[in-house]
Design a protein around this motif. Structure first.
Motif, mmCIF file in Angstrom:
data_model
loop_
_atom_site.group_PDB
_atom_site.id
_atom_site.type_symbol
_atom_site.label_atom_id
_atom_site.label_comp_id
_atom_site.label_asym_id
_atom_site.label_seq_id
_atom_site.Cartn_x
_atom_site.Cartn_y
_atom_site.Cartn_z
ATOM 1 N N LYS A 1 -2.375 -2.668 137.744
ATOM 2 C CA LYS A 1 -3.267 -2.553 136.487
ATOM 3 C C LYS A 1 -4.137 -1.552 136.117
ATOM 4 C CE LYS A 1 -3.216 -5.982 132.587
ATOM 5 N NZ LYS A 1 -4.138 -6.739 132.178
ATOM 6 N N LYS B 1 -3.714 3.208 135.347
ATOM 7 C CA LYS B 1 -4.928 3.357 134.055
ATOM 8 C C LYS B 1 -5.112 4.300 134.325
ATOM 9 C CE LYS B 1 -3.311 1.049 129.895
ATOM 10 N NZ LYS B 1 -3.946 1.319 128.698
ATOM 11 N N ILE C 1 -13.086 -4.539 138.293
ATOM 12 C CA ILE C 1 -13.028 -4.545 136.314
ATOM 13 C C ILE C 1 -12.506 -2.597 136.302
ATOM 14 C CG2 ILE C 1 -14.394 -4.822 134.532
ATOM 15 C CD1 ILE C 1 -15.481 -7.157 136.847
ATOM 16 N N GLY C 2 -11.913 -2.647 135.177
ATOM 17 C CA GLY C 2 -11.928 -1.524 135.165
ATOM 18 C C GLY C 2 -10.611 -1.064 134.461
ATOM 19 N N PRO C 3 -9.645 0.500 134.294
ATOM 20 C CA PRO C 3 -11.288 1.721 134.411
ATOM 21 C C PRO C 3 -12.326 1.783 133.606
ATOM 22 C CG PRO C 3 -9.054 2.573 133.860
ATOM 23 C CD PRO C 3 -8.503 0.982 133.773
ATOM 24 N N LEU C 4 -13.188 2.221 134.043
ATOM 25 C CA LEU C 4 -14.627 1.995 132.889
ATOM 26 C C LEU C 4 -14.598 3.092 132.716
ATOM 27 C CD1 LEU C 4 -16.212 -0.544 134.475
ATOM 28 C CD2 LEU C 4 -15.107 -0.604 132.306
ATOM 29 N N GLY C 5 -15.847 3.903 132.092
ATOM 30 C CA GLY C 5 -16.100 5.052 131.742
ATOM 31 C C GLY C 5 -15.071 6.409 131.538
ATOM 32 N N GLN C 6 -15.572 7.204 131.227
ATOM 33 C CA GLN C 6 -14.803 8.765 130.214
ATOM 34 C C GLN C 6 -14.375 9.458 131.992
ATOM 35 O OE1 GLN C 6 -14.017 8.381 126.742
ATOM 36 N NE2 GLN C 6 -16.369 7.673 126.465
ATOM 37 N N THR D 1 -20.083 -1.755 130.050
ATOM 38 C CA THR D 1 -19.361 -1.929 128.806
ATOM 39 C C THR D 1 -20.316 -1.620 128.608
ATOM 40 O OG1 THR D 1 -19.679 -3.914 128.503
ATOM 41 C CG2 THR D 1 -17.241 -3.782 130.225
ATOM 42 N N VAL E 1 -20.547 4.053 129.487
ATOM 43 C CA VAL E 1 -19.537 4.577 128.331
ATOM 44 C C VAL E 1 -20.058 6.077 127.977
ATOM 45 C CG1 VAL E 1 -19.270 2.084 127.402
ATOM 46 C CG2 VAL E 1 -21.259 3.622 126.674
ATOM 47 N N ALA F 1 -14.314 -9.570 129.145
ATOM 48 C CA ALA F 1 -14.990 -8.264 129.241
ATOM 49 C C ALA F 1 -15.057 -9.116 131.126
ATOM 50 C CB ALA F 1 -15.271 -7.314 128.781
ATOM 51 N N SER G 1 -12.680 -10.299 133.272
ATOM 52 C CA SER G 1 -12.535 -8.730 133.515
ATOM 53 C C SER G 1 -11.235 -8.082 132.731
ATOM 54 C CB SER G 1 -12.688 -9.429 135.202
ATOM 55 O OG SER G 1 -14.112 -9.286 135.997
ATOM 56 N N GLN G 2 -11.086 -8.647 131.923
ATOM 57 C CA GLN G 2 -10.323 -7.534 130.381
ATOM 58 C C GLN G 2 -10.876 -6.719 130.210
ATOM 59 O OE1 GLN G 2 -7.028 -7.006 132.438
ATOM 60 N NE2 GLN G 2 -7.369 -8.081 133.764
ATOM 61 N N VAL G 3 -11.424 -5.214 130.449
ATOM 62 C CA VAL G 3 -11.857 -4.857 129.402
ATOM 63 C C VAL G 3 -11.121 -3.893 128.441
ATOM 64 C CG1 VAL G 3 -13.657 -2.891 128.636
ATOM 65 C CG2 VAL G 3 -13.757 -4.453 130.674
ATOM 66 N N ARG H 1 -9.816 -0.681 127.296
ATOM 67 C CA ARG H 1 -10.294 0.285 129.087
ATOM 68 C C ARG H 1 -9.266 -0.048 129.475
ATOM 69 N NH1 ARG H 1 -13.318 4.027 126.927
ATOM 70 N NH2 ARG H 1 -15.939 4.047 127.651
ATOM 71 N N SER H 2 -8.937 -1.294 130.097
ATOM 72 C CA SER H 2 -7.692 -1.156 131.149
ATOM 73 C C SER H 2 -6.893 -1.803 130.197
ATOM 74 C CB SER H 2 -8.550 -4.038 131.183
ATOM 75 O OG SER H 2 -9.443 -3.710 131.745
ATOM 76 N N ASN I 1 -20.572 -1.874 119.754
ATOM 77 C CA ASN I 1 -20.761 -1.672 120.821
ATOM 78 C C ASN I 1 -19.235 -0.988 120.719
ATOM 79 O OD1 ASN I 1 -19.103 -1.061 123.212
ATOM 80 N ND2 ASN I 1 -20.467 -2.284 124.140
ATOM 81 N N LEU J 1 -16.962 0.856 122.037
ATOM 82 C CA LEU J 1 -16.006 0.588 123.728
ATOM 83 C C LEU J 1 -14.522 0.381 123.005
ATOM 84 C CD1 LEU J 1 -16.546 -0.129 127.161
ATOM 85 C CD2 LEU J 1 -14.027 -0.473 125.357
#
Lengths: 284, 477
Positions: free
Chosen positions: A24, A28, A87-92, A220, A239, B185, B224-226, B229-230, B410, B412
């Motif tokens: 997953k 992404k 966990i991710g993908p995170l950030g810009q 997050t 973020v 998340a 762990s599912q954001v 984002r995810s 938030n 996000l």
């Protein structure tokens, strides 16, 4: 559970590369984004920017340096072992565009973060100068991969065992003097390296991206641990970043906050090494 | 006084006053301030039955009107009185899938117990304690039972966030026969119940047990599912018939004064997340560290501030201060929380406002400069506005600061979801009666709609949304 399917030790075992099954995330993820990993139930949440992805095989690549308990624990994971959480993908993601000529500068494991960005810039048709460096030849990583996505690759080592003897900043300055058309610099590595790179690019008026690695917990935007001063404003690297305009970043504050848990980290690492040593002596 | 012109319930109340409200045994303050175990031990069956005896079983129970999820309070209390504890939990489950949590953290004094008729002359029935007893008894001694489920409808619902709002929606809709998947998340389910509320107030084992109860009913929980984002909400809408957003108000607010970067300055979110979710209080057995300050100041006067100040004591603080810019009367924390904090030795510095943090050359926090305040005219919130007293600056030596002055929305998830309408603070605009947002097939409730509030209000919002989602899935509106 997130299985390790490929593992490689680099830089005399001080830097480890893992390809991890995370379909997953692999689908992404874009250059510049990071994941948070946890080895086991008692583990810390460790943010690492992805060094590469393979969406077809559902894999992500992380490359990390062993610096304390958590990364030492990561190092004990072999092919077939799993991380408890990824966990991710995170950030810009990095804003990639064709600007003409760019220079990509990487130091230490920063080269791993730099690689997918460099490749992205190259694929868009930019002319890419790259400068990569390490303390010594045997600690340099990803030379071949970087060479494949650069028009000109320069190598620096602190001790002169390979390429130019000196810091990446020397080659950065030299290249900016030589080619006035460079429109963008991307500098990723240890905080002092990024700070001095930004001083140079500022003198030349070249826009500069840096990727920051402050301490994080959730990743997050919930805890504010990764707060950094950018242009006099509080930003959350998890973020709002992890990439920022390097000319606006307060690197001294970032260095200071990275030292938040030095005594605890030392204690934790020593206990871990002692427990590992104990395991070994029992076996013999 | 004659009884003739009193309502029959008040007459009954007068007759029942003989049994005093049963106190819940708890750890003594000087013991508990050094450990993370739960403060009250809970009722024994004998104490619970005695307390249940006090309920006069009103025909038109006011307590029930005070409950955001409308538990049949006299109904479950009658079962306890008769010693049928399984009957009691079944009655509660009809309306509430998180009774062990609510029994502990609901502000009963302004809800059910605040309306209890006995409270007019005497102390109200200890409804919260009884709810907690019924849930704990079931968990520790009960048979392996589950409430009945409706036949499968084939409809699928995604719930984003596993806090009190999301868990309520999941519990309601699974019983109505829908398929429910929760996306969380963090790496553990429970939202604020696991990262925010400390172990000594709500043991995490209880939260996991309540989540397991939902899993046994068939709820899927993906950790762990954001979302944002995810996967995006629009992607969820391709796979699910309806989406509920209960992501909370997880954005820390800082004081915006100089020196907030010093080592030892935390947002309450970070301080509590490290200690609760990551179990930093058990470092180095657990890998996540936390600064174990000797002199800790917590800024703010709400429940979160009390939680942080009490956590600091348990982490070894010699002084744990609450620094609050208004007076004691204006503190938004529950009276019981303030009382517990005070008993444990938390020191209150009221009418005090921080101006800047001080640090040493290595970047460690060493103190905070404050100003004394006085109360002026009431402001928009109706509370008297604190006004600084000129020239009253003074410095307090501290090595840890926790900022607990509230949290915001938030962005996000909301930023990555086109079609949602947000208010000027970034909260999602949703119909207060149904939880419907401006985006078709998407509902929202809890702190991401109202701003930071309580567990039970989030659960109440979850209840309204689940009713509306069920109507939509069943009748198409």
């Amino acid at each position: 559970m997130f299985e390790i399917v490929e593992r490689q030790e680099m830089a005399e075992g001080t830097i480890i590369s893992n390809w991890i099954k995370a379909p997953k995330i692999a689908r992404k993820a874009k250059p510049g984004q990071f994941v948070i990993l946890r080895a086991n139930e008692k583990g810390e949440r460790i943010p690492l920017t992805m060094a590469d992805t393979d969406p077809e095989r559902g894999l992500i690549n992380i490359i990390y340096m062993v610096v304390g308990k958590s990364t030492a624990l990561f190092k004990t994971l072999k092919v077939g072992d799993s991380y408890q959480d990824v966990i991710g993908p995170l950030g810009q993601p990095t804003h990639l565009e064709k600007v003409g000529k760019v220079i990509c500068v990487g130091g230490g494991t920063g080269i791993a973060v730099l690689y997918p960005i460099t490749r992205g810039l190259k694929q868009l048709g930019n002319y890419v100068y790259s400068v990569i460096g390490a303390r010594s030849k045997n600690l340099l990583i990803l030379e071949d991969k970087m060479r494949a996505v650069s028009d000109e690759l320069m190598i620096c080592t602190d001790d002169g065992t390979y390429g130019h003897k000196g810091f990446v900043t020397d080659k950065l300055k030299e290249t900016l003097e030589r080619d006035k058309d460079i429109a963008l610099a991307v500098c990723i590595g240890p905080v002092p390296m990024m700070k001095f790179c930004c001083k140079i690019t500022k003198d030349f008026g070249v826009k500069t991206l840096v990727s920051l690695n402050p301490i994080m917990v959730d990743g997050t935007g919930m805890c504010g641990c990764c707060r950094v001063q950018v242009g006099g404003e509080m930003k959350f690297a998890c973020v709002d970043g992890p990439e920022f305009d390097g000319h606006q970043v307060d690197f001294d504050e970032l260095s200071l906050r990275l030292r938040s848990y030095l005594p605890q980290e030392k204690l934790s690492y020593e206990q871990f090494l002692a427990s590992q040593a104990h395991v070994c002596s029992c076996k013999t | 006084m004659s009884t003739e012109n009193k309502a029959p319930e008040e007459v009954k109340a007068a007759k029942k006053e003989k049994i005093p409200r049963q106190k819940m045994p708890e750890q003594p303050p000087d013991v508990r301030r050094k450990n993370f175990e739960e403060v009250p031990y809970g009722y024994t069956p004998e104490l619970a039955m005695k307390e249940a005896e006090r309920c006069i079983q009103c025909k038109d129970p006011r307590c029930r009107q005070g409950c955001p999820v409308e538990i049949d309070i006299p109904g479950f209390i009658r079962f306890i009185k008769e010693g049928d504890f399984e009957g009691a939990i079944r009655k509660i489950w009809e309306k509430n899938s998180l009774p062990a949590v609510c029994g502990r953290v609901c502000p009963q004094e302004i809800q059910c117990e605040g309306l209890c008729i006995l409270g007019k002359k005497d102390e109200p029935v200890a409804i919260g304690n009884l709810e907690r007893f019924a849930a704990d008894y079931q968990r520790l001694h009960g048979r392996d039972i589950l409430p009945p489920k409706a036949a499968p409808t084939g409809k699928k619902v995604a719930v984003v966030g596993s806090g009190p709002a999301g868990l309520t929606v999941a519990g309601d809709l699974i019983l109505k026969g829908h398929e429910v998947t929760i996306f969380e998340a963090l790496h553990a389910p429970g939202g604020v119940l696991v990262y925010g509320i400390p172990e000594f107030r709500l043991p995490k084992e209880i939260v996991f047990h309540e989540c397991n109860y939902l899993k046994r009913l068939g709820v899927k929980i993906e950790l762990s599912q954001v979302i944002g984002r995810s996967e995006t909400v629009d992607e969820l809408l391709e796979r699910f018939d309806a989406v509920f957003l209960g992501v909370g108000a997880g954005l820390p607010i800082f004081l915006k004064i100089p020196g907030e970067h010093y080592i030892g300055v935390y947002s309450a979110n970070e301080y509590l997340t490290r200690s609760n979710l990551m179990k930093a209080y058990d470092f180095p057995n657990y890998d996540t560290p936390i600064v174990r300050g000797k002199k800790v100041a917590t800024f703010g006067g709400g429940n979160v501030a009390m939680d942080a100040a009490r956590t600091a004591l348990r982490l070894g603080a010699e002084h744990s201060y609450i620094i609050y810019r208004r007076g004691r009367e204006e503190m938004p924390a529950r009276a019981a929380e303030i009382h517990h904090a005070e008993e444990e030795g938390v020191e209150f510095l009221l009418l005090t406002n921080p101006v800047r943090f001080l640090g040493n050359e290595e970047g460690f926090l060493t103190g905070v400069e404050c100003l004394r305040m006085e109360l002026g005219e009431p402001d928009a919130s109706g509370r008297r506005r604190p006004v600084p007293i000129p020239g009253s600056e003074f410095t307090i030596e501290i090595d840890t600061a926790v900022i607990a002055i509230g949290s915001g929305a938030n962005p996000l998830l909301t930023k990555s979801t086109p079609g949602l309408a947000l208010n000027k603070w970034g909260y999602i605009i949703a119909d207060p009666k149904t939880g419907k947002t401006m985006k078709p097939r998407v509902w929202a409730g809890g702190d991401i709609v109202t701003g930071a509030a309580t567990v039970i209000l989030a659960m109440g919002a979850g209840r309204l949304a689940s009713n509306s989602i069920h109507d939509f899935l069943t009748y198409g509106w």
